[in-house]
Structures are given as C-alpha cells and as structure tokens.
Design an enzyme around this catalytic site. Structure first.
Site, PDB file in Angstrom:
ATOM      1  N   ARG A 236       0.732  -1.282   0.075  1.00  0.00           N
ATOM      2  CA  ARG A 236       0.025   0.040   0.195  1.00  0.00           C
ATOM      3  C   ARG A 236       0.838   1.171   0.017  1.00  0.00           C
ATOM      4  O   ARG A 236       2.064   1.346   0.567  1.00  0.00           O
ATOM      5  CB  ARG A 236      -0.967   0.054   1.257  1.00  0.00           C
ATOM      6  N   HIS A 284      -1.356   0.855  -9.763  1.00  0.00           N
ATOM      7  CA  HIS A 284      -2.084   0.142  -8.744  1.00  0.00           C
ATOM      8  C   HIS A 284      -2.825  -1.168  -9.443  1.00  0.00           C
ATOM      9  O   HIS A 284      -3.972  -1.456  -9.162  1.00  0.00           O
ATOM     10  CB  HIS A 284      -3.157   0.812  -7.629  1.00  0.00           C
TER      11      HIS A 284
HETATM   12  P1  NDP Z   1      -1.821 -11.563   4.487  1.00  0.00           P
HETATM   13  O1  NDP Z   1      -2.880 -11.074   5.594  1.00  0.00           O
HETATM   14  O2  NDP Z   1      -2.183 -13.060   3.997  1.00  0.00           O
HETATM   15  O3  NDP Z   1      -0.510 -11.283   4.756  1.00  0.00           O
HETATM   16  C1  NDP Z   1      -0.076 -10.093   5.415  1.00  0.00           C
HETATM   17  C2  NDP Z   1       1.389 -10.421   5.920  1.00  0.00           C
HETATM   18  O4  NDP Z   1       2.120  -9.390   6.491  1.00  0.00           O
HETATM   19  C3  NDP Z   1       1.589 -11.650   6.944  1.00  0.00           C
HETATM   20  O5  NDP Z   1       2.672 -12.261   6.565  1.00  0.00           O
HETATM   21  C4  NDP Z   1       1.852 -10.776   8.053  1.00  0.00           C
HETATM   22  O6  NDP Z   1       2.333 -11.388   9.386  1.00  0.00           O
HETATM   23  C5  NDP Z   1       2.780  -9.816   7.644  1.00  0.00           C
HETATM   24  N1  NDP Z   1       2.490  -8.432   8.525  1.00  0.00           N
HETATM   25  C6  NDP Z   1       1.341  -7.654   8.958  1.00  0.00           C
HETATM   26  N2  NDP Z   1       1.694  -6.745   9.647  1.00  0.00           N
HETATM   27  C7  NDP Z   1       2.947  -6.942  10.116  1.00  0.00           C
HETATM   28  C8  NDP Z   1       3.941  -6.235  11.176  1.00  0.00           C
HETATM   29  N3  NDP Z   1       3.519  -5.199  11.907  1.00  0.00           N
HETATM   30  N4  NDP Z   1       5.324  -6.897  11.020  1.00  0.00           N
HETATM   31  C9  NDP Z   1       5.875  -7.700  10.148  1.00  0.00           C
HETATM   32  N5  NDP Z   1       4.807  -8.431   9.375  1.00  0.00           N
HETATM   33  C10 NDP Z   1       3.591  -8.096   9.304  1.00  0.00           C
HETATM   34  O7  NDP Z   1      -1.992 -10.548   3.251  1.00  0.00           O
HETATM   35  P2  NDP Z   1      -2.113 -10.656   1.648  1.00  0.00           P
HETATM   36  O8  NDP Z   1      -0.769 -11.599   1.568  1.00  0.00           O
HETATM   37  O9  NDP Z   1      -3.188 -11.410   1.211  1.00  0.00           O
HETATM   38  O10 NDP Z   1      -1.884  -9.371   0.978  1.00  0.00           O
HETATM   39  C11 NDP Z   1      -0.924  -8.349   1.711  1.00  0.00           C
HETATM   40  C12 NDP Z   1      -1.278  -7.021   0.990  1.00  0.00           C
HETATM   41  O11 NDP Z   1      -0.845  -6.781  -0.369  1.00  0.00           O
HETATM   42  C13 NDP Z   1      -2.842  -6.578   1.184  1.00  0.00           C
HETATM   43  O12 NDP Z   1      -3.300  -6.211   2.516  1.00  0.00           O
HETATM   44  C14 NDP Z   1      -2.885  -5.248   0.293  1.00  0.00           C
HETATM   45  O13 NDP Z   1      -2.517  -4.011   0.859  1.00  0.00           O
HETATM   46  C15 NDP Z   1      -1.829  -5.588  -0.795  1.00  0.00           C
HETATM   47  N6  NDP Z   1      -2.248  -5.774  -2.197  1.00  0.00           N
HETATM   48  C16 NDP Z   1      -1.908  -4.860  -3.203  1.00  0.00           C
HETATM   49  C17 NDP Z   1      -2.334  -5.362  -4.254  1.00  0.00           C
HETATM   50  C18 NDP Z   1      -2.010  -4.535  -5.562  1.00  0.00           C
HETATM   51  O14 NDP Z   1      -2.837  -4.769  -6.634  1.00  0.00           O
HETATM   52  N7  NDP Z   1      -1.110  -3.772  -5.499  1.00  0.00           N
HETATM   53  C19 NDP Z   1      -3.563  -6.422  -4.450  1.00  0.00           C
HETATM   54  C20 NDP Z   1      -3.818  -7.196  -3.488  1.00  0.00           C
HETATM   55  C21 NDP Z   1      -3.243  -7.024  -2.057  1.00  0.00           C
HETATM   56  P3  NDP Z   1       1.837 -12.911   9.800  1.00  0.00           P
HETATM   57  O15 NDP Z   1       1.762 -13.918   8.807  1.00  0.00           O
HETATM   58  O16 NDP Z   1       2.588 -13.101  10.955  1.00  0.00           O
HETATM   59  O17 NDP Z   1       0.325 -12.564  10.236  1.00  0.00           O
HETATM   60  C1  OXD Z   2      -6.460  -5.500  -3.247  1.00  0.00           C
HETATM   61  C2  OXD Z   2      -5.680  -4.481  -4.179  1.00  0.00           C
HETATM   62  O1  OXD Z   2      -6.257  -5.177  -1.719  1.00  0.00           O
HETATM   63  O2  OXD Z   2      -5.972  -4.858  -5.242  1.00  0.00           O
HETATM   64  O3  OXD Z   2      -6.852  -6.709  -3.634  1.00  0.00           O
HETATM   65  O4  OXD Z   2      -5.112  -3.616  -3.814  1.00  0.00           O
END
Ligand code: NDP
Ligand code: OXD
Length: 321
Positions: A236, A284
C-alpha cells in the site's frame, strides 16, 4: 432466504463500477437482490455488503448484516471506517487468480531489475550493441519479501524457483522450505541487512504505516552488483514515505524503485516519481482483479454462509489485516 434480501455493492470510486460489480454478482445467481449503494434500499433487508473504498459511515445504516466483503485482498479501506457495524465478520479475497497475478508482477519487476531491462531498452534506443559480462546469476542475488501472507509466501516461493536467494519477514514466525525467515521487530534489522532487492507485500496497519522510510533503506544490503538496494512495493502507498524514497535515490541509499501503490492515488501529475529515471510506476494494478474471478469467489462464499457455513478468510479487527 428471502428474495428481497439484498447484497449492496458499496463501491465508492464511481457509481459505474458499483453497477458493473452488481451486474457480475447478479449473473452468478446468488438468490439475493444485488444493487449499488447509490440506489435506495430497505436497510433492514441488506444481508451482505461488498465494499471497495465505500463512503465512510455508510455501512452503519445496515442493522442486519451477515458479512462485509472486501473486493480485494486488502482491508485497510474498510477497517479505517470508525463507524463499521460492530461484530459483523469482515471477509477478504483469498483467491488463486489474484495471488497468481500478484506473483506475475513481482517476478516481472524483480527480473526487470536483475536483468537490467531498462538499460537494454535505452541501449536499443541508442543502437548500442553491448552486453554486461558480469551479469550475476539469480542465486547470487538476495531478495527479501516483507509480508509472508497469502501473497508474499507465493511470490517468495516463485522467486525461489527461479533461483534467487530468498528470505522473508512477517509478524509471527513462519517456516517456508528453503527460505530463510525472520519475524517481528526484533529480527527486522537482520532481515534488512541481507536484502538487496526488497519486495513489499505488507498490509497497511497502524504498525506498518510509513515503515518504508530512509532509516529502513539505510539498513538494506549495499553490496549488490546493481550499485545499491532496490525497492519494489505493491503493498500500500501508506507504507512508504515518497519524499524519503526520492531523497534515498538521490543520495544513493536506494538504487531504484518500482512502485504500484502511492500515498495518493491516482498518482498526482505533479509527483516527481512519474519521471524519475530510477523509478518505475504501475497504476495499482499489480494484482489487477478479474471481475469474474472475484465475483465467483464472493458468490461462492455467500452460498457457503447461506448454507450455514462459518465465515472464511476473515480479518481480525484487532490486527487490522
Ligand atoms: P495477508 O494478511 O495474507 O499477509 C500479510 C502479511 O504481512 C503476513 O505475513 C503478516 O504477518 C505480515 N504482517 C502484517 N503486519 C506486520 C507487521 N507489523 N510486521 C511484520 N509483518 C507483518 O495479506 P496478503 O498477502 O493477502 O496481502 C498483503 C497486502 O497486499 C494486502 O493487505 C494489500 O495491501 C496488498 N495488495 C495489493 C494489491 C495490488 O494490486 N497492489 C493487490 C492485493 C493486495 P503474519 O503472517 O505473522 O500474520
Ligand atoms: C487489493 C488491491 O487489496 O487490489 O486486492 O489492492
């Protein structure tokens, strides 16, 4: 199921997008009415909301919700609403279509830097026939993935298949075959100090906001063949300090950056990121969603809930992801 029960599509960006998501969900035959939030509705009949950047406060009007769906994997656009109806499960997209698209983007941009694609693009424009005899192999390049969730873990595994020396960082400890893992604030510096190419797939939460700043860039490995660390962020925009990225590029703390997400979207015309020679901008769309795949997923989860199943892929509101 009552046929006047309703799914409301709360797509805040434009009424047109709300209408096209409503059409896609209607085509899936959920047995419920589907309509954009812009049309009048009996609030008591609304069972589900499907949301993307909904008008803040607007979901509080629905007293009988069974679930709120995010139209994406991220939920920061929903949990930032302080007026969400309490106790309603929040379900996010976890779907192979989205995951595969994200990994395609990550691999594309890691490889683009690794194989110096922009240099050769410039060479072609200048008709320069010259290769780099010292091009490192993937195994000599250390890639670090911040966020080892659904998306980060998939991207890390696929980078590993190509041969990169991959590590990952998450909040809680993880085990991924052949991938060195680090967890929590205590292990962040060790993770950064071995990372030459940093791929960011973190959610935006109060803990991660602004994490990508000059202090963090200074802790990355500065021993890469490319002349400095490379940042690739598809998490993000709120994770990154854009002025800090530009300053780090100027002083050499970063060598290059690929950014799919921005503090303000669309990226304003006035942003220097648009024409910085070391910055690649994508709009994005790293995991640009297929409407069909996401609508299938949501319709499937609604059918599962209507059949009495427990909500899946829910978000823990206390963690905000
Ligand atoms: P998940 O919730 O599956 O994974 C999030 C990961 O981040 C987990 O491994 C989590 O740790 C880690 N995390 C969260 N907070 C912290 C922290 N404070 N310190 C260290 N690690 C942390 O999410 P997704 O993988 O499905 O998606 C990730 C992000 O990708 C979404 O939230 C979104 O913002 C972004 N996204 C962007 C898109 C785009 O087109 N640009 C499309 C889709 C998503 P733990 O495993 O320990 O919980
Ligand atoms: C999502 C994105 O969160 O597209 O899926 O950013």
């Amino acid at each position: 199921m009552n046929p006047t029960d309703t799914i409301v599509v709360a797509y805040g960006d434009t009424a047109d997008r709300a209408a096209s998501w409503a059409e896609a969900l209607t085509e899936r035959g959920t047995g419920l009415r589907v309509q954009p939030i812009q049309q009048p509705v009996d609030p008591a009949r609304v069972r589900y909301v499907v949301a993307w950047r909904h008008p803040p406060g607007s979901l509080a009007a629905f007293p009988n919700l069974k679930a709120i769906f995010s139209l994406g994997a991220g939920v920061d656009h929903i949990v930032s609403d302080v007026d969400l109806p309490p106790g309603v499960p929040l379900i996010r997209v976890v779907d192979p279509d989205l995951t595969n698209r994200m990994s395609e983007w990550v691999l594309l941009h890691v490889l683009l830097h690794h194989r110096q694609a922009r240099l050769y693009e410039w060479h072609q424009a200048e008709k320069i026939w010259e290769d780099d005899p010292h091009q490192p192999a993937a195994r000599e390049v250390r890639v670090g993935v911040m966020g080892l969730g659904v998306l980060g873990a998939d991207a890390a595994r696929k980078l590993q298949v190509i041969g990169f020396d991959v590590a990952g960082w998450s909040r809680s400890p993880k085990t991924l075959d052949g991938i060195e893992t680090f967890a929590g604030d205590a292990e962040l510096d060790a993770f950064l100090s071995r990372t030459q190419i940093l791929v960011v797939l973190l959610p935006l939460t109060p803990q991660t906001r602004g994490i990508l700043d000059q202090d963090l860039f200074a802790k990355l490995a500065h021993d890469s063949y490319f002349g400095g660390p490379i940042l690739i962020n598809a998490g993000r925009g709120g994770l990154q300090d854009e002025a800090g990225i530009l300053a780090a590029l100027e002083e050499g703390t970063l060598r290059a950056a690929t950014l799919d997400v921005f503090e303000i979207e669309p990226l304003p015309d006035t942003s220097p990121l648009w024409h910085h020679p070391a910055v690649t901008v994508t709009p994005h769309n790293a995991a640009i969603s297929s409407t069909g795949a996401i609508a299938d997923y949501i319709a499937g989860e609604i059918a599962h809930l209507e059949a009495g199943g427990a909500p899946r892929n829910t978000v823990d509101p206390s963690r905000a992801y």
